[in-house]
Write an enzyme that holds these catalytic residues in place. Structure first.
Site, PDB file in Angstrom:
ATOM      1  CE  LYS A  67      -4.236  -1.766   2.027  1.00 28.16           C
ATOM      2  NZ  LYS A  67      -5.307  -1.555   2.996  1.00 28.16           N
ATOM      3  CG  ASP A 103      -8.041   1.123   3.011  1.00 27.14           C
ATOM      4  OD1 ASP A 103      -8.931   0.323   2.679  1.00 27.14           O
ATOM      5  OD2 ASP A 103      -6.828   0.904   2.874  1.00 27.14           O
TER       6      ASP A 103
END
Ligand code: ATR
Length: 266
Positions: A67, A103
């Site tokens: 990520k 997210d």
């Protein structure tokens, strides 16, 4: 003649437990889209982005441990993801690779399904990529926050970016918190007998981003204390719903995604 499907995929390493293919493929088929979602276990982010261009892959879901590191392989990153320092979605737009983070909004949405976070005090346990996303989300929602982490230097770096409090993991400092969020992997399968803290204050809301198992030891302790609990299902679902929109330009069929997710978690 049947046209080749548009390909999307999750990339990460290792990838055994990802439920992303299940929920995205169910959503594509629900809307009758000629899309196919695969799982690509890959260690090298450079190789992953090269593959995306070579094979004309439309979208990636990005998971552990890529990520943060994949950002340097992208052509563009949306400003909030740049600030967070982590992305979970890559879109190949005519060979321009763009990074997004779904997210942070997913975490806040799943919490707001259960409580009103206005004027609340929150504690984030952990200071990794997931913690960064949630901390930025809470900052945008103007929630006063303390970041607690095993390695205090990492908590300090994030807290200084966000102008909030920090400490080592310390349950004494959680007593004035309305909301406590575990962002570490402690309690995630197969580590199911551990909880990041055992001494959870009463009368607060306790959230775990881990969704496998759905009720972690941390949440079990909280439930016994009479706390409201929020499991990791909502965050996982909402980040995928937003991602689906980026992949297809269409609203995601959330109900079917939730249904197959719950079946997949059984
Ligand atoms: P992610 O991107 O999923 O957040 P990460 O960046 O590797 O993953 O971050 C993992 C977080 O979980 C870190 O805050 C880590 O604490 P350290 O910074 O001290 O390493 C925390 N963590 C992982 N295992 C832990 C454990 N057994 N006890 C306490 N914290 C733990």
């Amino acid at each position: 003649m049947k046209l080749e499907p548009t390909i999307c995929a999750v990339i990460g390493y290792p990838l055994k437990h990802s439920l992303s293919p299940l929920i995205h493929n169910a959503a594509f088929s629900k809307l009758g889209l000629n899309y196919m979602y695969k799982s690509i276990e890959i260690q090298d982010t450079k190789a992953a982005t090269r593959k995306m261009l070579e094979e004309n892959i439309k979208g990636y879901s990005v998971t552990i441990p890529h990520k943060e590191s994949i950002i340097q392989q992208l052509n563009e990153v949306e400003p909030i993801a740049e600030k967070i320092g982590a992305i979970n979605t890559v879109i190949n737009e005519n060979r321009v690779l763009k990074g997004y983070n779904t997210d942070y909004s997913a975490a806040i949405k799943s919490i707001e399904d259960v409580i009103d976070i206005k004027n609340k005090r929150a504690a984030i346990l952990g200071a990794g990529g997931a913690a960064r996303a949630i901390a930025y989300g809470l900052k945008l929602a103007a929630v006063s926050t303390i970041i607690q982490n095993r390695t205090i230097e990492k908590a300090k770096v994030l807290a200084e970016e966000l102008n909030c409090d920090f400490s080592e993991i310390n349950s004494e400092l959680l007593k004035d918190c309305d909301l406590i969020i575990n962002t570490t992997s402690v309690g995630m399968y197969p580590d199911i007998d551990n909880s990041i803290i055992e001494n959870i204050p009463e009368n607060c809301t306790v959230c775990d981003i881990v969704y496998n198992p759905l009720e972690t030891k941390f949440l079990k302790i909280a439930r016994r204390k009479g706390c409201k609990i929020i499991n990791g299902k909502g965050m996982f679902l909402y980040q995928a719903v937003e991602q689906f929109k980026l992949f297809t330009g269409k609203e995601a069929p959330k109900e079917i995604m939730e249904k197959v997710l719950l079946e997949g978690l059984k």
